[in-house]
Design a protein around this motif. Sequence first.
Motif, mmCIF file in Angstrom:
data_model
loop_
_atom_site.group_PDB
_atom_site.id
_atom_site.type_symbol
_atom_site.label_atom_id
_atom_site.label_comp_id
_atom_site.label_asym_id
_atom_site.label_seq_id
_atom_site.Cartn_x
_atom_site.Cartn_y
_atom_site.Cartn_z
ATOM 1 N N THR A 1 14.978 11.154 10.768
ATOM 2 C CA THR A 1 13.703 11.933 10.591
ATOM 3 C C THR A 1 12.985 11.140 9.791
ATOM 4 N N ALA A 2 11.678 11.682 9.544
ATOM 5 C CA ALA A 2 10.920 11.075 8.515
ATOM 6 C C ALA A 2 10.009 12.046 7.748
ATOM 7 N N THR A 3 9.460 11.692 6.862
ATOM 8 C CA THR A 3 8.250 12.443 6.279
ATOM 9 C C THR A 3 7.202 11.125 5.673
ATOM 10 N N MET A 4 6.051 11.453 5.892
ATOM 11 C CA MET A 4 4.823 10.554 5.271
ATOM 12 C C MET A 4 4.082 11.396 4.508
ATOM 13 N N GLY A 5 4.015 10.755 3.144
ATOM 14 C CA GLY A 5 3.234 11.522 2.213
ATOM 15 C C GLY A 5 3.851 13.049 1.742
ATOM 16 N N GLY A 6 5.098 13.081 2.100
ATOM 17 C CA GLY A 6 5.724 14.421 1.971
ATOM 18 C C GLY A 6 5.668 15.308 3.057
ATOM 19 N N ALA B 1 4.900 -1.095 4.391
ATOM 20 C CA ALA B 1 4.421 -0.515 5.459
ATOM 21 C C ALA B 1 2.840 -0.649 5.273
ATOM 22 N N LYS B 2 2.153 -1.140 6.297
ATOM 23 C CA LYS B 2 0.853 -1.323 6.059
ATOM 24 C C LYS B 2 -0.018 0.112 6.789
ATOM 25 N N VAL B 3 -0.963 0.429 5.817
ATOM 26 C CA VAL B 3 -1.651 1.738 6.548
ATOM 27 C C VAL B 3 -2.453 1.506 7.453
ATOM 28 N N GLY B 4 -2.423 2.217 8.601
ATOM 29 C CA GLY B 4 -3.035 2.191 9.942
ATOM 30 C C GLY B 4 -2.109 1.606 11.067
ATOM 31 N N GLU B 5 -1.037 0.882 10.713
ATOM 32 C CA GLU B 5 -0.085 0.225 11.531
ATOM 33 C C GLU B 5 1.235 1.110 11.677
ATOM 34 N N ILE C 1 0.902 -1.250 0.094
ATOM 35 C CA ILE C 1 0.191 -0.060 0.122
ATOM 36 C C ILE C 1 0.926 1.032 -0.115
ATOM 37 N N VAL C 2 1.919 1.148 0.866
ATOM 38 C CA VAL C 2 2.882 2.527 0.776
ATOM 39 C C VAL C 2 4.311 1.659 0.843
ATOM 40 N N SER C 3 4.942 2.631 0.342
ATOM 41 C CA SER C 3 6.487 2.314 0.410
ATOM 42 C C SER C 3 7.250 2.863 1.492
ATOM 43 N N VAL C 4 8.441 2.455 1.967
ATOM 44 C CA VAL C 4 9.289 2.824 2.915
ATOM 45 C C VAL C 4 10.795 2.832 2.134
ATOM 46 N N THR C 5 11.321 3.983 2.182
ATOM 47 C CA THR C 5 12.728 4.060 1.731
ATOM 48 C C THR C 5 13.482 5.198 2.826
ATOM 49 N N VAL C 6 14.859 4.709 2.756
ATOM 50 C CA VAL C 6 15.778 5.345 3.585
ATOM 51 C C VAL C 6 16.707 5.928 2.940
ATOM 52 N N THR D 1 0.058 6.327 7.081
ATOM 53 C CA THR D 1 -1.011 6.597 6.129
ATOM 54 C C THR D 1 -0.728 6.800 4.662
ATOM 55 N N ALA D 2 0.866 6.970 4.599
ATOM 56 C CA ALA D 2 1.283 7.383 3.238
ATOM 57 C C ALA D 2 2.881 6.843 3.247
ATOM 58 N N ALA D 3 3.300 6.855 2.153
ATOM 59 C CA ALA D 3 4.750 6.296 1.949
ATOM 60 C C ALA D 3 5.595 7.001 2.756
ATOM 61 N N LEU D 4 6.533 6.182 3.309
ATOM 62 C CA LEU D 4 7.401 6.631 4.467
ATOM 63 C C LEU D 4 8.933 7.104 3.800
#
Length: 509
Positions: free
Chosen positions: A326-331, A305-309, A285-290, A350-353
Motif C-alpha cells: 500500500t502507499a500514501t502520497m503526501g500523507g 520520484a519525479k512529480v507528474g510521472e 522533488i519528492v522522496s520515496v521510502t519503504v 505529486t508528493a512524497a511517497l
Amino acid sequence: MNTLNKEIHVDETVDVNIGVSNPDAATFAAGEVKVQFDTDKLTFNRDESVIGNATVKEENGIITLEDYGENKNFGTGVYTLKFTAKADGNAAITLLSAAFVNKENAAKSDLIAATLNPNVLSISVKKKVYNVTLPEIFTGSATVEDGSDYTFAKSADSANYDYGTISATVNGVEAEVVANEDGTYTIANVTGEVVVTGTRTAKVYNVTFAGNAAEDVVGAANKATYNEDYQFTIPAAKGWAYKLESIVIGGKSYSGYSVADSVCTIPGAAITGDIEITVTKSETIVSVTVEGTGAGAAEGYDSEAKVGEDYVLTITPEAGYTYTVTATMGGSTIEVINNGDNTYTVKKVTAALVFTVNHNAILDGVAVEDYLTLNGTKMWLVKNNTTLAEGKVSSYAGKPMFWSEQYQTYCYLVIAETLSDEEAKAEIGIMDGEKVIINNGNNMDVNGTGILDASDAQLVYNMYNAVYNEFTSDVTMEKFLRADANGDNKVDVKDAEVIINKILSGKAN
C-alpha cells in the motif's frame, strides 16, 4: 515369575509378579510359594507387597507364602512381591517352588507342584542417580549416577555472551568445577544432588553509520546489545530523499529489519556482530521510502520520484510469504496498481511517497493431526506444507519446526487438550536457520542410537501407553516424531509392529 523392569537404581523399587495358570481350571484355593532373593542387593518390602490373605515369612533371604481360603482366580499377577535395591550389581530372584490345590481336591490331595517358568530373574541394579539443577545458560543431563563425573557445557548461543564465575555444590557442599580444554566443565565423583550456578552478560557490539547521510542520523546509539532490539530513525528533510541503502552485521548483509514511521528496528536476536548502517540522501522533488514488516523485499528501490510521472516499486518476494503493498502520497492513501510481476505502480506522483510492504507467512498448507493420547491431554501433530528460501525454516511459537522426509513437510508436536487449525496457524512463522531433518520412515531408529532393535519398538510402546506426558532431555520431540514408523500421522501399536517386522526381515540398519 516376571517383572516389567529388570534394570533399576539403588533406592528404587521393583515389582516381581507371581502368575499362576492352569488350562484345566479357573481358580485355586490353597497354595504355597517359595522365593529366594539376593539379600546383599535387595530388601523385601513385606508391607508394600500385594499378597492378598496369604501369610508371609521371610528368613535368610527366602520368602514363603502360605495361602488358603476362598477361591482365587488364576492370572499374571496373583501375588506381587516388592523389593528395594540397596547395592549395585546383578541381583538374582529365584522361584524355589510353588504348589496349589482347589477346594474340591483339598479333601483328597496334597498341594500339587507347579511347573516353574522361569525360575530365576536377574535384576540389574545401577548406582543411585542424583538430580542436577542446571540454569538455562548451560546444557547437560538432568541426572548423574553416584560416583560418576558430571560434565556440562555452555548453551548453544554462548558465543554472544560473556560468562562470569561458574560454581557448583554437591549435597549443599561447594564442589570444584574443572574447565576442560573443549570448553565443557566437569564435577568429579558426584555423591549427591548437584546445583550449578553461573552468570552471563550479553555481548555489546559497535554501531557505525556510513553514506553521505550518516551525519544526519541523530539520536542513535553507537552500541548494540545481543538479544535487545536496536532502533534508529531514518532522516527526513524537505528537498532531500533519504534511503536506507544497507545494513551489515558481522560482515554479512542483513535484510531482516522492519521499518515503521521511519524508525528502523533490528531484532535483538540478529545482533551477533558489529553493525554498519549505510544511509544516503539525494536531492529530489519528492522522496520515496519503504516501511513495513516486508520492507527488506524492496531493498535497492529508487528513493526518488519525479512529480507528474509514474513510479514503479519492485519487490523481490521471499519464498514462504505473501506480500501486500500500500502507499500514501503526501500523507493521503492512494491507489497502488499491482502489475502482477512483483512490481507496483503509483500514477502521477505529486508528493512524497511512503510505501508499506508487509509480509505474512503462507498458511494454506497447515494441518493438525491427532497424534497421540497422553494422561489427561493429547499430543497434536502440526504440519506446515510450504516452500521457503534457503537459510529459512518454518517456526512454531518462535521455535524451529522439523522437516520430515516421510511427510515431506515441516512438522511440530504440541501437547494440549485441544488444538484447531486456526490456533496452530496463529503460532506459525518463518525464521532464519537450517532444516533439522527427521528420517522417521526410513531407518526407524526412534531412540536415535544409530541401531535399530527392540528398544526402539519399546520406546514407541511406552509412548502410546502414555508413559511420558511431556518432552524431556531423554524423550525429545524429535524422538516422538520418529515414532510414527508407518507414516499414518499418529503413534500407536502399528508403529511398534512395523519396527519389529523390519528387524525380523533382516533389513534393520
